[in-house]
Design a protein around this motif. Structure first.
Motif, PDB file in Angstrom:
ATOM      1  N   ILE A 107       0.835  -1.204   0.000  1.00  0.00           N
ATOM      2  CA  ILE A 107       0.000   0.000   0.000  1.00  0.00           C
ATOM      3  C   ILE A 107       0.867   1.251   0.000  1.00  0.00           C
ATOM      4  CG2 ILE A 107      -1.675   1.343   1.338  1.00  0.00           C
ATOM      5  CD1 ILE A 107      -2.821  -1.333   2.322  1.00  0.00           C
ATOM      6  N   GLY A 108       1.880   1.291   0.868  1.00  0.00           N
ATOM      7  CA  GLY A 108       2.750   2.462   0.940  1.00  0.00           C
ATOM      8  C   GLY A 108       3.510   2.704  -0.350  1.00  0.00           C
ATOM      9  N   ILE A 109       4.043   1.637  -0.922  1.00  0.00           N
ATOM     10  CA  ILE A 109       4.811   1.766  -2.164  1.00  0.00           C
ATOM     11  C   ILE A 109       3.920   2.265  -3.295  1.00  0.00           C
ATOM     12  CG2 ILE A 109       5.981   0.429  -3.966  1.00  0.00           C
ATOM     13  CD1 ILE A 109       7.149  -1.296  -1.667  1.00  0.00           C
ATOM     14  N   LEU A 110       2.691   1.782  -3.363  1.00  0.00           N
ATOM     15  CA  LEU A 110       1.801   2.199  -4.455  1.00  0.00           C
ATOM     16  C   LEU A 110       1.384   3.660  -4.301  1.00  0.00           C
ATOM     17  CD1 LEU A 110       0.576   1.174  -7.032  1.00  0.00           C
ATOM     18  CD2 LEU A 110      -1.416   0.384  -5.751  1.00  0.00           C
ATOM     19  N   PHE A 111       1.136   4.117  -3.075  1.00  0.00           N
ATOM     20  CA  PHE A 111       0.841   5.538  -2.870  1.00  0.00           C
ATOM     21  C   PHE A 111       2.044   6.390  -3.260  1.00  0.00           C
ATOM     22  CE2 PHE A 111      -2.877   4.539  -0.134  1.00  0.00           C
ATOM     23  CZ  PHE A 111      -3.749   5.517  -0.602  1.00  0.00           C
ATOM     24  N   GLY A 112       3.244   5.941  -2.877  1.00  0.00           N
ATOM     25  CA  GLY A 112       4.443   6.684  -3.245  1.00  0.00           C
ATOM     26  C   GLY A 112       4.652   6.716  -4.746  1.00  0.00           C
ATOM     27  N   ALA A 113       4.436   5.572  -5.409  1.00  0.00           N
ATOM     28  CA  ALA A 113       4.610   5.500  -6.859  1.00  0.00           C
ATOM     29  C   ALA A 113       3.623   6.417  -7.574  1.00  0.00           C
ATOM     30  CB  ALA A 113       4.428   4.065  -7.331  1.00  0.00           C
ATOM     31  N   ALA A 114       2.379   6.440  -7.091  1.00  0.00           N
ATOM     32  CA  ALA A 114       1.362   7.297  -7.710  1.00  0.00           C
ATOM     33  C   ALA A 114       1.719   8.770  -7.553  1.00  0.00           C
ATOM     34  CB  ALA A 114      -0.004   7.017  -7.080  1.00  0.00           C
ATOM     35  N   GLU A 136       3.932   5.697 -14.381  1.00  0.00           N
ATOM     36  CA  GLU A 136       2.984   5.165 -15.350  1.00  0.00           C
ATOM     37  C   GLU A 136       2.469   3.812 -14.881  1.00  0.00           C
ATOM     38  OE1 GLU A 136       2.618   4.464 -20.189  1.00  0.00           O
ATOM     39  OE2 GLU A 136       4.565   4.856 -19.256  1.00  0.00           O
ATOM     40  N   GLY A 137       1.146   3.671 -14.904  1.00  0.00           N
ATOM     41  CA  GLY A 137       0.542   2.424 -14.469  1.00  0.00           C
ATOM     42  C   GLY A 137       0.112   2.442 -13.017  1.00  0.00           C
ATOM     43  N   ALA A 138       0.559   3.456 -12.247  1.00  0.00           N
ATOM     44  CA  ALA A 138       0.166   3.588 -10.839  1.00  0.00           C
ATOM     45  C   ALA A 138      -0.697   4.831 -10.673  1.00  0.00           C
ATOM     46  CB  ALA A 138       1.401   3.693  -9.953  1.00  0.00           C
ATOM     47  N   SER A 139      -1.672   4.768  -9.781  1.00  0.00           N
ATOM     48  CA  SER A 139      -2.547   5.907  -9.547  1.00  0.00           C
ATOM     49  C   SER A 139      -3.051   5.889  -8.111  1.00  0.00           C
ATOM     50  CB  SER A 139      -3.752   5.875 -10.506  1.00  0.00           C
ATOM     51  OG  SER A 139      -4.591   4.765 -10.224  1.00  0.00           O
ATOM     52  N   ILE A 140      -3.525   7.034  -7.663  1.00  0.00           N
ATOM     53  CA  ILE A 140      -4.081   7.126  -6.312  1.00  0.00           C
ATOM     54  C   ILE A 140      -5.287   6.206  -6.175  1.00  0.00           C
ATOM     55  CG2 ILE A 140      -5.193   8.641  -4.636  1.00  0.00           C
ATOM     56  CD1 ILE A 140      -2.247   9.178  -4.893  1.00  0.00           C
ATOM     57  N   THR A 141      -6.130   6.157  -7.212  1.00  0.00           N
ATOM     58  CA  THR A 141      -7.311   5.294  -7.128  1.00  0.00           C
ATOM     59  C   THR A 141      -6.916   3.825  -7.042  1.00  0.00           C
ATOM     60  OG1 THR A 141      -7.476   5.424  -9.551  1.00  0.00           O
ATOM     61  CG2 THR A 141      -8.929   6.857  -8.271  1.00  0.00           C
TER      62      THR A 141
END
Length: 275
Positions: A144-151, A156-161
């Motif tokens: 979860i943390g990594i995906l929020f940071g990536a967004a 590309e390919g990652a988003s807040i949603t």
């Protein structure tokens, strides 16, 4: 609703968003553990189905929320070999949990005390069970943390949603995890309060892991695709080494598989529809 959450997350920033999202998954775990105040045990058929559901959510999240964005982002860095960061990070994540599995004393949910893993210890069964679920929750918080940071980095390919969808999916599957710790403790004679305490405590590591994950990708942007696939590898290791074997130790294996498929389908829908 999702648009409101997305705007709120953008305003807060990735670290606070990761903290709040993983605190939500922790609270859902506590909600599952709270059932111990109303029931002393749960039918094994229901338990195995819910545990299978957990595995399905984690497998689906590993691909749609983590590996796919990792590969997509790496296409600009490695035009002819975009699989490199995904492969390296995936294997590193699995080896990380493998190392923790070998050294951290723990006991899987449906196993006897004699089957505890990690360094030999005389710790109580309830402590070993708590550590097993804690080990399970580390990669979830990281993801979860990594995906929020990536967004937040515009990957590309990652988003807040997508990050919100991942938090919702992991939160849903954390509900049976809370029961998975609390119910066996209650059945073995622990008080309702103690059983609940250990049940919710198992997910306390998720906000910590979530913040670490968000910080790591913000300040080390070059590791973005590796970090996403690292979290995926860690989750896959947990599912294959821990979750699936625990659902295959009695006669309800078919129900566990159906639960797995339901969890996989739900997480896939959440990620594709919202991400």
């Amino acid at each position: 609703m999702i648009e409101t959450l997305e705007a709120y997350a953008i305003e807060l920033g990735p670290v606070w968003s990761a903290f709040i999202a993983t605190s939500f998954t922790w609270m859902v775990t506590a909600l599952g553990a709270s059932l111990v105040f109303f029931f002393k045990e749960i039918k094994r058929s229901v338990f195995d189905t819910l545990l299978g559901f957990t595995g399905g959510v984690m497998i689906a999240a590993s691909f749609w929320s983590l590996l796919a964005p990792s590969i997509k982002h790496a296409e600009s860095q490695f035009p002819t070999a975009s699989w490199i960061p995904a492969a390296v990070g995936f294997l590193a994540g699995g080896l990380f949990i493998f190392a923790l599995d070998k050294f951290m004393p723990h006991l899987h949910i449906n196993f006897n005390k004699e089957e505890s893993e990690g360094v030999a210890t005389k710790w109580h069964k309830s402590t070993l069970l708590l550590l097993a679920i804690t080990l399970h929750n580390i990669p979830e918080g990281l993801a979860i943390g990594i995906l929020f940071g990536a967004a937040s980095m515009g990957m590309e390919g990652a988003s807040i949603t997508a990050a919100i969808a991942l938090a919702i999916g992991i939160g849903i599957q954390n509900f049976p995890e809370g029961m998975a710790v609390a119910m066996p403790l209650r059945r073995n004679g622990a008080s309702r309060r103690k059983s609940f305490w250990y049940g919710q405590l198992s997910a306390a590591v998720e906000p910590v892991a979530g913040v670490i994950g968000a910080f790591s990708v913000i300040y080390m942007q070059n590791i973005l695709p590796y970090a996403l696939s690292f979290a995926a590898g860690a989750m896959i290791f947990v599912v294959v080494e821990e979750v699936i074997p625990e659902t295959q130790r009695d006669k309800y294996t078919d129900l566990a598989v159906l639960g797995f498929m339901a969890g996989f389908t739900l997480m896939m829908i959440l990620d594709v529809a919202l991400g």
